[in-house]
Design a protein around this motif. Structure first.
Motif, PDB file in Angstrom:
ATOM      1  N   THR A  55       0.728  -1.220  -0.004  1.00 46.56           N
ATOM      2  CA  THR A  55      -0.083  -0.024  -0.035  1.00 46.56           C
ATOM      3  C   THR A  55       1.038   1.213  -0.043  1.00 46.56           C
ATOM      4  O   THR A  55       0.640   2.229  -0.643  1.00 46.56           O
ATOM      5  N   SER A  56       1.874   1.261   0.686  1.00 44.46           N
ATOM      6  CA  SER A  56       2.513   2.576   0.926  1.00 44.46           C
ATOM      7  C   SER A  56       3.499   2.853  -0.146  1.00 44.46           C
ATOM      8  O   SER A  56       3.866   3.924  -0.360  1.00 44.46           O
ATOM      9  N   VAL A  57       3.712   1.550  -1.129  1.00 42.87           N
ATOM     10  CA  VAL A  57       4.549   1.874  -2.308  1.00 42.87           C
ATOM     11  C   VAL A  57       3.970   2.741  -3.065  1.00 42.87           C
ATOM     12  O   VAL A  57       4.769   3.527  -3.919  1.00 42.87           O
ATOM     13  N   VAL A  58       2.797   2.764  -3.221  1.00 42.94           N
ATOM     14  CA  VAL A  58       1.878   3.699  -4.179  1.00 42.94           C
ATOM     15  C   VAL A  58       2.117   5.085  -3.769  1.00 42.94           C
ATOM     16  O   VAL A  58       2.288   5.899  -4.649  1.00 42.94           O
ATOM     17  N   MET A 410      10.227  -8.831  -1.120  1.00 42.44           N
ATOM     18  CA  MET A 410      11.028  -8.508  -2.487  1.00 42.44           C
ATOM     19  C   MET A 410      10.063  -8.169  -3.481  1.00 42.44           C
ATOM     20  O   MET A 410      10.483  -7.211  -4.652  1.00 42.44           O
ATOM     21  N   ILE A 411       8.812  -8.469  -3.621  1.00 45.98           N
ATOM     22  CA  ILE A 411       7.736  -7.976  -4.467  1.00 45.98           C
ATOM     23  C   ILE A 411       7.633  -6.523  -4.282  1.00 45.98           C
ATOM     24  O   ILE A 411       7.393  -6.124  -5.466  1.00 45.98           O
ATOM     25  N   VAL A 412       7.484  -5.966  -3.300  1.00 43.16           N
ATOM     26  CA  VAL A 412       7.344  -4.641  -2.989  1.00 43.16           C
ATOM     27  C   VAL A 412       8.569  -3.740  -3.591  1.00 43.16           C
ATOM     28  O   VAL A 412       8.625  -2.877  -4.174  1.00 43.16           O
ATOM     29  N   ALA A 413       9.742  -4.568  -3.599  1.00 39.76           N
ATOM     30  CA  ALA A 413      11.029  -3.969  -4.210  1.00 39.76           C
ATOM     31  C   ALA A 413      10.910  -3.669  -5.562  1.00 39.76           C
ATOM     32  O   ALA A 413      11.449  -2.682  -6.188  1.00 39.76           O
ATOM     33  N   THR A 414      10.075  -4.661  -6.365  1.00 37.63           N
ATOM     34  CA  THR A 414       9.977  -4.419  -7.747  1.00 37.63           C
ATOM     35  C   THR A 414       9.099  -3.469  -8.168  1.00 37.63           C
ATOM     36  O   THR A 414       9.029  -3.149  -9.215  1.00 37.63           O
ATOM     37  N   ARG A 415       8.334  -3.151  -7.017  1.00 37.49           N
ATOM     38  CA  ARG A 415       7.373  -2.020  -7.525  1.00 37.49           C
ATOM     39  C   ARG A 415       7.878  -0.433  -7.078  1.00 37.49           C
ATOM     40  O   ARG A 415       7.178   0.548  -7.412  1.00 37.49           O
ATOM     41  N   MET A 416       8.850  -0.445  -6.040  1.00 39.33           N
ATOM     42  CA  MET A 416       9.232   0.611  -5.629  1.00 39.33           C
ATOM     43  C   MET A 416      10.123   1.535  -6.717  1.00 39.33           C
ATOM     44  O   MET A 416      11.191   1.080  -6.988  1.00 39.33           O
ATOM     45  N   GLU A 417       9.459   2.381  -7.155  1.00 40.64           N
ATOM     46  CA  GLU A 417      10.372   3.273  -8.122  1.00 40.64           C
ATOM     47  C   GLU A 417      11.192   4.253  -7.746  1.00 40.64           C
ATOM     48  O   GLU A 417      11.257   4.905  -6.699  1.00 40.64           O
ATOM     49  N   MET A 418      12.480   4.213  -8.493  1.00 39.73           N
ATOM     50  CA  MET A 418      13.788   5.000  -7.923  1.00 39.73           C
ATOM     51  C   MET A 418      13.413   6.533  -8.593  1.00 39.73           C
ATOM     52  O   MET A 418      12.773   6.880  -9.405  1.00 39.73           O
ATOM     53  N   ARG A 419      14.066   7.356  -7.719  1.00 39.73           N
ATOM     54  CA  ARG A 419      13.942   8.816  -7.957  1.00 39.73           C
ATOM     55  C   ARG A 419      15.289   9.439  -7.971  1.00 39.73           C
ATOM     56  O   ARG A 419      16.471   8.688  -7.188  1.00 39.73           O
ATOM     57  N   PRO A 420      15.947  10.411  -8.892  1.00 39.67           N
ATOM     58  CA  PRO A 420      16.970  10.805  -8.741  1.00 39.67           C
ATOM     59  C   PRO A 420      17.577  11.254  -7.309  1.00 39.67           C
ATOM     60  O   PRO A 420      16.598  11.677  -6.413  1.00 39.67           O
TER      61      PRO A 420
END
Length: 455
Positions: A55-58, A410-420
Motif C-alpha cells: 500500500t505505501s509503495v503507491v 521483495m515483490i514490493v522492491a520490484t514496485r518501488m520506483e527510484m528517483r534521482p
C-alpha cells in the motif's frame, strides 16, 4: 620457576583481567567502532521511517519524476552528406528531452485522375441481354460470365477466342468486343463491367488498425479513405506522428496533426503503386522492409525495381551514417561527464557501493538497482534493514524501510520506483557490528593487557 615467583605472577594476572574485560566491553559497545545506521535526525532534517508495503509503495511512487529522454546531442551532428536525389527520407524525430521541432510537411504533387483502365488480374463480367445470345452455351444458361484478365492482357471468351482488354477503359473494351460479336454472328446486345479490381492497388501499413492492400476502383481513391479502410491510425496526433507516402522513388510525409486539421490533406488522391506507412518513432529498418515489399509488389520491370531499391538503400545508409556519428558524439560526451544524468547511490552492506545511472526514457525499481549491482551479502547485510533514503523538502528525509527477511517482501522492491538522488542503504547484521568492533579493539586490548601484566 619457584613457587615464590609463581605466587608473585598470579596477582598481576588478576589485576590485568578486569582491564581486559573492561576494554572488551567498551570495544563491543562501539567505543572503537561506529556502524552506520538510520537515526531520527540528520543534517538538521527530521528523518521519518516509513515501512514499505504493497500500500505505501503507491505513496512512494507518487513523487513526480519523468526519466530523461535521449539527449539532444544524440541527434545534433552532421556527417551524413546530401540525400540521394531520387529519394527523400524525413528527418528522425527529436528526443523527448529536447524541444521537438514539428515535422516538415511534404505533400506529393497533385495526381490528375484518369478513367480506369483494365489491367492484369481484373475480373470482367460479360452479361448478355437475351438467352438466345449465348456464348458457347455458358451465357445462354446463366446470362452472365466472369473472365480474369490474363498476364498477356487478354480474356478468353468461348467461341470467340482471346480479346485484348488490358490498358483499355470499359467503354473502349465494349467497342472492341462489338465487331467481334457481329463477326461471330452473335447478338451484340451485351454489357461489360469490372467485377473485381485487382490490377491497381495502394498498400497501407505501420500504425494502423489493419494493414492491407486497398484496390483502386472506378472512383478516385483518397488518402483519408484508405486510412479508414485500414482501421484508422493508432498513433496520437502529436508533432512526431507522420503519414509517409512512397511514390515513384520519393518519400513524402504529412504530420498526423496537420492531417486531421486540414481537409485538403485528407482528400489527396492516390495512384497505383503508392505505399503508405504511418509511424510515430521512425524506424529505418522497418520502413525499408515495408517499402521494399511494396516495390516487389508494384514494380512492373525488374530494372526499375532495382533502381528504386538502390536509391532507397543509399539514402538509408546515409541516414544510418548520420545516426552513427551522433551516437558516437553522445558516447564521447558521456565518457567526459559532459552529459547531464540522474543517479541513485548505493551504500552500506551492498555488494558494490557506488552510484547507479538511471536509464533514459524508462523507470527502474529498487529491485532493478539493488540486484542489478550484485545485491547484498546476507552474511554481513541485514535483510530486515533495507532503506531508501529520499529528501522530502529542505527539512525532512523519508526513510522507506523494506523488511526483506521475509523474501516475499521483495515483490514490493520490484514496485518501488527510484528517483534521482535516492540513497539505497543496507544496514549491518547485529553480529557483524559486534564482530567488526572486536576486530578493531582486540589488538589494542591485547597490547594493554600485556603491558598491565608486564608492569
Amino acid at each position: 620457576m619457584s613457587r615464590l615467583t609463581e605466587g608473585a605472577e598470579a596477582p598481576r594476572l588478576f589485576v590485568a583481567l578486569p582491564v581486559v574485560l573492561t576494554l572488551l566491553g567498551l570495544g563491543g559497545c562501539g567505543v572503537s567502532y561506529k556502524s552506520p545506521t538510520v537515526e531520527s535526525a540528520a543534517a538538521g532534517a527530521t528523518v521519518d521511517v516509513v515501512s514499505l508495503t504493497m500500500t505505501s509503495v503507491v505513496q512512494a511512487n507518487a513523487t513526480p519524476y519523468t526519466p530523461r529522454g535521449l539527449p539532444a546531442a544524440f541527434f545534433a551532428t552532421g556527417g551524413g552528406g546530401a540525400a540521394a536525389a531520387s529519394v527523400s527520407l524525413p528527418d528522425p524525430p527529436d528526443p523527448a528531452s529536447a524541444p521537438a521541432a514539428p515535422l516538415e510537411l511534404r505533400i506529393p504533387p497533385a495526381h490528375q485522375p484518369e478513367p480506369y483502365r483494365i489491367g492484369v488480374g481484373d475480373v470482367l463480367s460479360l452479361t448478355t441481354e437475351s438467352e438466345s445470345a449465348g456464348v458457347g452455351g455458358v451465357l445462354g444458361a446463366n446470362r452472365r460470365q466472369s473472365f480474369v484478365v490474363r498476364d498477356d492482357g487478354a480474356i478468353a471468351v468461348p467461341e470467340i477466342g482471346s480479346i485484348q482488354v488490358a490498358g483499355r477503359t470499359v467503354e473502349q473494351a465494349e467497342s472492341d468486343l462489338f465487331p467481334v460479336f457481329v463477326q461471330n454472328q452473335l447478338d451484340p446486345s451485351f454489357a461489360l463491367e469490372i467485377e473485381a479490381f485487382n490490377s491497381k492497388r495502394v498498400s497501407v501499413g505501420g500504425a494502423v488498425g489493419a494493414p492491407r492492400i486497398v484496390p483502386i476502383a472506378l472512383t478516385p481513391l483518397k488518402l483519408g479513405e484508405v486510412l479508414a479502410e485500414a482501421g484508422g491510425m493508432t498513433v496520437d496526433a502529436d508533432d512526431q506522428a507522420a503519414i509517409r507516402l512512397y511514390r515513384d522513388g520519393t518519400l513524402y510525409q504529412i504530420p498526423v496533426s496537420q492531417f486531421f486539421a486540414r481537409g485538403d490533406l485528407q482528400q489527396i488522391q492516390l495512384k497505383d503503386g503508392d505505399a503508405i506507412y504511418v509511424d510515430q518513432s521512425y524506424d529505418l529498418d522497418q520502413a525499408q522492409r515495408y517499402y521494399a515489399q511494396q516495390l516487389d509488389a508494384f514494380a512492373e520491370r525488374r530494372e526499375a525495381r532495382q533502381a528504386a531499391l538502390l536509391a532507397l538503400q543509399t539514402e538509408i545508409n546515409l541516414r544510418r551514417g548520420e545516426l552513427a556519428d551522433r551516437r558516437a558524439l553522445h558516447e564521447a560526451r558521456g565518457d567526459l561527464g559532459a552529459e547531464p544524468r540522474d543517479y541513485v547511490y548505493l551504500t552500506g552492506e551492498v555488494a558494490q557501493q557506488g552510484r547507479y545511472v538511471l536509464p533514459y526514457q524508462r523507470q527502474v525499481s529498487l529491485a532493478d538497482v539493488l540486484l542489478g549491482q550484485g545485491g547484498f551479502p546476507t552474511v554481513t547485510g541485514d535483510p530486515s534493514a533495507i532503506y531508501v533514503l529520499r529528501a522530502a523538502g529542505e527539512t525532512r528525509i523519508l526513510a522507506w524501510h523494506l523488511d526483506a527477511s521475509n523474501a516475499a517482501n521483495m515483490i514490493v522492491a520490484t514496485r518501488m520506483e527510484m528517483r534521482p538522488s535516492d540513497v539505497i542503504f543496507v544496514e549491518e547484521q547485529p553480529i557483524t557490528k559486534w564482530s567488526r568492533a572486536l576486530q578493531q579493539a582486540f589488538p589494542i586490548l591485547v597490547n594493554r593487557a600485556s603491558n598491565a601484566i608486564d608492569g
